[in-house]
Design a protein around this motif. Structure first.
Motif, PDB file in Angstrom:
ATOM      1  N   LEU A  47       0.839  -1.194   0.000  1.00 49.77           N
ATOM      2  CA  LEU A  47       0.000   0.000   0.000  1.00 49.77           C
ATOM      3  C   LEU A  47       0.874   1.244   0.000  1.00 49.77           C
ATOM      4  O   LEU A  47       1.886   1.292   0.702  1.00 49.77           O
ATOM      5  CB  LEU A  47      -0.874   0.042   1.261  1.00 49.77           C
ATOM      6  N   SER A  48       0.483   2.240  -0.759  1.00 50.85           N
ATOM      7  CA  SER A  48       1.103   3.554  -0.662  1.00 50.85           C
ATOM      8  C   SER A  48       0.171   4.399   0.192  1.00 50.85           C
ATOM      9  O   SER A  48      -0.916   4.789  -0.240  1.00 50.85           O
ATOM     10  CB  SER A  48       1.289   4.178  -2.048  1.00 50.85           C
ATOM     11  N   LEU A  49       0.584   4.631   1.426  1.00 47.47           N
ATOM     12  CA  LEU A  49      -0.234   5.343   2.410  1.00 47.47           C
ATOM     13  C   LEU A  49       0.216   6.800   2.450  1.00 47.47           C
ATOM     14  O   LEU A  49       1.383   7.081   2.723  1.00 47.47           O
ATOM     15  CB  LEU A  49      -0.040   4.676   3.766  1.00 47.47           C
ATOM     16  N   ARG A  50      -0.698   7.737   2.147  1.00 40.47           N
ATOM     17  CA  ARG A  50      -0.327   9.158   2.050  1.00 40.47           C
ATOM     18  C   ARG A  50      -0.984   9.967   3.166  1.00 40.47           C
ATOM     19  O   ARG A  50      -2.164   9.842   3.442  1.00 40.47           O
ATOM     20  CB  ARG A  50      -0.757   9.739   0.709  1.00 40.47           C
ATOM     21  N   ASN A  51      -0.164  10.833   3.758  1.00 46.63           N
ATOM     22  CA  ASN A  51      -0.649  11.871   4.656  1.00 46.63           C
ATOM     23  C   ASN A  51      -0.946  13.073   3.768  1.00 46.63           C
ATOM     24  O   ASN A  51      -0.036  13.676   3.208  1.00 46.63           O
ATOM     25  CB  ASN A  51       0.418  12.210   5.704  1.00 46.63           C
ATOM     26  N   THR A  52      -2.219  13.423   3.610  1.00 45.80           N
ATOM     27  CA  THR A  52      -2.620  14.472   2.666  1.00 45.80           C
ATOM     28  C   THR A  52      -2.401  15.887   3.187  1.00 45.80           C
ATOM     29  O   THR A  52      -2.552  16.834   2.436  1.00 45.80           O
ATOM     30  CB  THR A  52      -4.100  14.317   2.273  1.00 45.80           C
ATOM     31  N   SER A  53      -2.058  16.020   4.458  1.00 52.05           N
ATOM     32  CA  SER A  53      -1.897  17.355   5.023  1.00 52.05           C
ATOM     33  C   SER A  53      -0.632  18.028   4.501  1.00 52.05           C
ATOM     34  O   SER A  53       0.460  17.466   4.585  1.00 52.05           O
ATOM     35  CB  SER A  53      -1.826  17.289   6.548  1.00 52.05           C
ATOM     36  N   PRO A  54      -0.743  19.264   3.997  1.00 49.75           N
ATOM     37  CA  PRO A  54       0.462  20.003   3.593  1.00 49.75           C
ATOM     38  C   PRO A  54       1.164  20.650   4.783  1.00 49.75           C
ATOM     39  O   PRO A  54       2.247  21.219   4.643  1.00 49.75           O
ATOM     40  CB  PRO A  54      -0.086  21.070   2.640  1.00 49.75           C
ATOM     41  N   ASP A  55       0.541  20.553   5.988  1.00 46.44           N
ATOM     42  CA  ASP A  55       1.061  21.293   7.137  1.00 46.44           C
ATOM     43  C   ASP A  55       1.469  20.437   8.336  1.00 46.44           C
ATOM     44  O   ASP A  55       2.348  20.842   9.096  1.00 46.44           O
ATOM     45  CB  ASP A  55      -0.002  22.292   7.622  1.00 46.44           C
ATOM     46  N   TYR A  56       0.846  19.259   8.529  1.00 45.06           N
ATOM     47  CA  TYR A  56       1.060  18.507   9.757  1.00 45.06           C
ATOM     48  C   TYR A  56       1.499  17.073   9.485  1.00 45.06           C
ATOM     49  O   TYR A  56       1.012  16.432   8.545  1.00 45.06           O
ATOM     50  CB  TYR A  56      -0.215  18.449  10.600  1.00 45.06           C
ATOM     51  N   TYR A  57       2.359  16.557  10.328  1.00 46.95           N
ATOM     52  CA  TYR A  57       2.706  15.142  10.292  1.00 46.95           C
ATOM     53  C   TYR A  57       1.657  14.356  11.081  1.00 46.95           C
ATOM     54  O   TYR A  57       0.868  14.937  11.835  1.00 46.95           O
ATOM     55  CB  TYR A  57       4.111  14.899  10.863  1.00 46.95           C
ATOM     56  N   VAL A  58       1.637  13.041  10.894  1.00 45.76           N
ATOM     57  CA  VAL A  58       0.825  12.157  11.727  1.00 45.76           C
ATOM     58  C   VAL A  58       1.775  11.191  12.419  1.00 45.76           C
ATOM     59  O   VAL A  58       2.872  10.910  11.928  1.00 45.76           O
ATOM     60  CB  VAL A  58      -0.249  11.396  10.907  1.00 45.76           C
ATOM     61  N   GLN A  59       1.342  10.675  13.558  1.00 50.44           N
ATOM     62  CA  GLN A  59       2.201   9.791  14.334  1.00 50.44           C
ATOM     63  C   GLN A  59       1.379   8.681  14.966  1.00 50.44           C
ATOM     64  O   GLN A  59       0.153   8.734  14.983  1.00 50.44           O
ATOM     65  CB  GLN A  59       2.934  10.597  15.406  1.00 50.44           C
ATOM     66  N   ASN A  60       2.098   7.695  15.503  1.00 48.64           N
ATOM     67  CA  ASN A  60       1.471   6.546  16.166  1.00 48.64           C
ATOM     68  C   ASN A  60       0.373   5.939  15.292  1.00 48.64           C
ATOM     69  O   ASN A  60      -0.756   5.756  15.719  1.00 48.64           O
ATOM     70  CB  ASN A  60       0.915   6.935  17.541  1.00 48.64           C
ATOM     71  N   VAL A  61       0.742   5.635  14.060  1.00 49.52           N
ATOM     72  CA  VAL A  61      -0.210   5.125  13.074  1.00 49.52           C
ATOM     73  C   VAL A  61      -0.347   3.615  13.231  1.00 49.52           C
ATOM     74  O   VAL A  61       0.655   2.884  13.236  1.00 49.52           O
ATOM     75  CB  VAL A  61       0.259   5.454  11.639  1.00 49.52           C
ATOM     76  N   GLU A  62      -1.568   3.143  13.364  1.00 52.10           N
ATOM     77  CA  GLU A  62      -1.844   1.706  13.399  1.00 52.10           C
ATOM     78  C   GLU A  62      -2.834   1.387  12.285  1.00 52.10           C
ATOM     79  O   GLU A  62      -3.920   1.968  12.229  1.00 52.10           O
ATOM     80  CB  GLU A  62      -2.416   1.268  14.739  1.00 52.10           C
ATOM     81  N   VAL A  63      -2.429   0.488  11.386  1.00 52.13           N
ATOM     82  CA  VAL A  63      -3.282   0.067  10.285  1.00 52.13           C
ATOM     83  C   VAL A  63      -3.688  -1.373  10.543  1.00 52.13           C
ATOM     84  O   VAL A  63      -2.839  -2.249  10.724  1.00 52.13           O
ATOM     85  CB  VAL A  63      -2.544   0.188   8.929  1.00 52.13           C
ATOM     86  N   THR A  64      -4.996  -1.616  10.579  1.00 46.43           N
ATOM     87  CA  THR A  64      -5.532  -2.963  10.781  1.00 46.43           C
ATOM     88  C   THR A  64      -6.322  -3.344   9.539  1.00 46.43           C
ATOM     89  O   THR A  64      -7.066  -2.525   8.997  1.00 46.43           O
ATOM     90  CB  THR A  64      -6.448  -2.994  12.021  1.00 46.43           C
ATOM     91  N   TYR A  65      -6.141  -4.588   9.078  1.00 47.61           N
ATOM     92  CA  TYR A  65      -6.839  -5.024   7.874  1.00 47.61           C
ATOM     93  C   TYR A  65      -7.615  -6.307   8.132  1.00 47.61           C
ATOM     94  O   TYR A  65      -7.225  -7.145   8.937  1.00 47.61           O
ATOM     95  CB  TYR A  65      -5.865  -5.206   6.706  1.00 47.61           C
ATOM     96  N   THR A  66      -8.738  -6.426   7.426  1.00 47.74           N
ATOM     97  CA  THR A  66      -9.568  -7.630   7.487  1.00 47.74           C
ATOM     98  C   THR A  66     -10.102  -7.924   6.086  1.00 47.74           C
ATOM     99  O   THR A  66     -10.204  -7.029   5.246  1.00 47.74           O
ATOM    100  CB  THR A  66     -10.763  -7.465   8.454  1.00 47.74           C
ATOM    101  N   THR A  67     -10.432  -9.201   5.860  1.00 47.17           N
ATOM    102  CA  THR A  67     -11.063  -9.610   4.609  1.00 47.17           C
ATOM    103  C   THR A  67     -12.242 -10.519   4.937  1.00 47.17           C
ATOM    104  O   THR A  67     -12.271 -11.160   5.997  1.00 47.17           O
ATOM    105  CB  THR A  67     -10.078 -10.378   3.700  1.00 47.17           C
TER     106      THR A  67
END
Length: 188
Positions: A47-67
């Motif tokens: 996956l190419s995961l993008r932070n769309t904000s031009p001003d702020y970073y994001v942190q403590n990212v948790e990605v959970t997936y299910t099928t």
């Protein structure tokens, strides 16, 4: 002197007008490694995961997936992946190591993603997205034992043989043919 009520009005009434919007995480691209995974095979969903904000970073990212129906199971033991930080307006390549079920009923597999993360003020944010990957069905067939005639044929006679062909996969097999090849070329 008379008072006019003691209140003043400076317009707007809110200080949030100068705050910038919260950052959002989106999946901007998806692929697999290898490119054409098969049912029953282990592979990576990339996956190419993008932070769309031009001003702020994001942190403590948790990605959970299910099928659905456990079509893709994690090979790492967990269906969650943790990232420390994604900078403003940056993308991160996230690899989800999975194994496709050998009993997949469809080629297109829907993956539901749940993303939990924080902005720089530690505000908890969430995002969800669904993506699709294609997993090829494996064609599998099995041949039954060749059924010979009950009586031995004589020279010059034509003989009928029977052979069962079993489809063990989830795909439809078309135009299945079998050819009998003898070890003794004088018999053909």
């Amino acid at each position: 002197t008379t008072s006019s009520g003691g209140s003043s009005y400076s317009g707007g009434g809110s200080t949030t007008g100068t705050e910038k919007p919260q950052p959002k995480l989106v999946v901007e691209a998806i692929t697999t490694d290898p490119l054409s995974p098969k049912a029953g095979q282990a592979f990576d969903v990339v996956l190419s995961l993008r932070n769309t904000s031009p001003d702020y970073y994001v942190q403590n990212v948790e990605v959970t997936y299910t099928t659905d129906e456990d079509a893709l199971m994690p090979t790492s033991g967990s269906n969650s992946v943790y990232l420390a930080k994604i900078d403003k307006n940056e993308s991160y390549e996230l690899r989800l190591p999975v194994k496709a079920s050998p009993e997949l009923s469809k080629e297109d597999v829907k993956i539901d993603l749940s993303m939990e993360y924080e902005d720089k003020k530690l505000t908890a944010l969430t995002a969800t997205q669904s993506v699709m990957v294609k997993v090829a069905q494996v064609q599998r067939m099995q041949l039954d034992e060749l059924q010979l005639p009950a009586t031995a044929p004589t020279a010059g006679d034509s003989v009928q043989f029977s052979l069962g062909v079993f489809n063990l996969g989830r795909t439809v097999l078309y135009n299945v043919t079998a050819k009998v090849v003898s070890d003794n070329p004088n018999l053909m």
